[in-house]
Design an enzyme around this catalytic site. Structure first.
Site, PDB file in Angstrom:
ATOM      1  N   GLU A  41       0.734  -0.996  -0.181  1.00  0.00           N
ATOM      2  CA  GLU A  41      -0.078  -0.057   0.063  1.00  0.00           C
ATOM      3  C   GLU A  41       0.768   0.909  -0.074  1.00  0.00           C
ATOM      4  OE1 GLU A  41      -2.036  -0.871   3.952  1.00  0.00           O
ATOM      5  OE2 GLU A  41      -1.366   1.264   4.483  1.00  0.00           O
ATOM      6  N   LYS A 131      -8.104  -3.319  10.296  1.00  0.00           N
ATOM      7  CA  LYS A 131      -6.556  -3.250  10.626  1.00  0.00           C
ATOM      8  C   LYS A 131      -6.595  -2.642  12.084  1.00  0.00           C
ATOM      9  CE  LYS A 131      -3.825   0.840   9.846  1.00  0.00           C
ATOM     10  NZ  LYS A 131      -3.199   1.618   8.962  1.00  0.00           N
TER      11      LYS A 131
HETATM   12  O1  LIG Z   1      -2.109   5.288   8.177  1.00  0.00           O
HETATM   13  C1  LIG Z   1      -2.085   3.976   7.604  1.00  0.00           C
HETATM   14  O2  LIG Z   1      -2.644   3.694   6.891  1.00  0.00           O
HETATM   15  C2  LIG Z   1      -1.055   3.209   8.275  1.00  0.00           C
HETATM   16  O3  LIG Z   1      -0.863   2.068   7.651  1.00  0.00           O
HETATM   17  C3  LIG Z   1      -0.406   3.528   9.503  1.00  0.00           C
HETATM   18  C4  LIG Z   1       1.280   3.410   9.421  1.00  0.00           C
HETATM   19  O4  LIG Z   1       1.742   3.828   8.533  1.00  0.00           O
HETATM   20  C5  LIG Z   1       1.338   1.774   9.547  1.00  0.00           C
HETATM   21  O5  LIG Z   1       0.800   1.614  10.727  1.00  0.00           O
HETATM   22  C6  LIG Z   1       2.889   1.521   9.387  1.00  0.00           C
HETATM   23  O6  LIG Z   1       3.706   1.635  10.706  1.00  0.00           O
HETATM   24  P1  LIG Z   1       4.930   1.138  10.968  1.00  0.00           P
HETATM   25  O7  LIG Z   1       4.993  -0.360  10.620  1.00  0.00           O
HETATM   26  O8  LIG Z   1       5.093   1.098  12.356  1.00  0.00           O
HETATM   27  O9  LIG Z   1       5.895   1.726  10.292  1.00  0.00           O
END
Ligand SMILES: O=C(O)C(=O)C[C@H](O)[C@H](O)COP(=O)(O)O
Length: 215
Positions: A41, A131
């Site tokens: 994504e 999620k």
């Molecule tokens: O806003 C969204 O749709 C997200 O996916 C939020 C974060 O960017 C992810 O949760 C990745 O987080 P990390 O793996 O900790 O870098």
């Protein structure tokens, strides 16, 4: 199950690309794919996200990579990025209008949820899965406890998920995990070391596959 969902399940790990440099996008996506991460994504706060989505969907076949948009907070962004080729939409929060827009266009949607009430509300609104975000803050036990009464709702913990805790989330009942920081090393990409990204992706997908096999 539709093809996009099957693709996410097959990948087991969804790579979150936030602020990916345009000139490195395809090489990074290819490096992830080489390592078995076949769902990616691009977050909507990435400059020129629609152009990036067009670029990546034009570079890979449907059976090679599943592409989505992350950080989608409103239905306009959902629609614009779906028109640019995204097949799924992920949010950090719960927006019923985003879920509705995705269903209107036959796309997969996944709201961000933290509580059982939010998970049920998202699923009732027509989300394909939820999620659990931010996952590290609540941990695998929280996911396991939610899956008790809500076993019918597929959950993908995201936020602070890495090779160290991915197996625990799968053991707790997650069908897949999402990961950005622990999966995609932009410094390695800037050095041209795409092999490092492939290696991390390979390790990550192996951990998820092993945890699934054990469960
Ligand atoms: O806003 C969204 O749709 C997200 O996916 C939020 C974060 O960017 C992810 O949760 C990745 O987080 P990390 O793996 O900790 O870098």
């Amino acid at each position: 199950m539709n093809e996009t969902l099957t693709g996410i399940v097959d990948s087991g790990v969804v790579a979150v690309l936030r602020g990916v440099p345009a000139d490195e996008l395809i090489a990074i996506a290819e490096a992830l794919r080489e390592g078995g991460v076949t769902a990616v994504e691009i977050t909507a706060d990435t400059p020129d996200v629609a152009d990036l989505l067009r670029d990546v969907t034009g570079s890979f076949g449907d059976d090679e990579l599943v592409i989505g948009t992350g950080t989608v907070l409103d239905s306009e962004t959902a629609r614009t990025t779906l028109m640019a080729g995204a097949e799924f939409v992920v949010s950090p929060s719960l927006h019923e209008d985003v879920i509705e827009t995705c269903n209107r266009y036959g796309a997969v949607s996944a709201p961000g949820v933290m509580t059982p009430t939010e998970a049920v509300r998202g699923y009732e609104a027509g989300a394909d899965f939820v999620k659990v975000f931010p996952a590290k803050t609540v941990g695998p036990d929280h996911v396991g406890a939610m899956k008790g009464p809500l076993g019918q709702i597929p959950m993908m913990p995201t936020g602070g998920v890495g090779p160290d805790n991915a197996a625990d989330f799968i053991d707790a009942g997650a069908f897949a995990v999402g990961a950005g920081g622990a999966l995609v090393d932009y410094d390695a990409a800037a050095r041209g070391d795409y092999e490092a990204i492939t290696e991390t992706a390979r390790e990550f997908t192996r951990i998820v596959e092993d945890a699934r096999a054990d469960g």
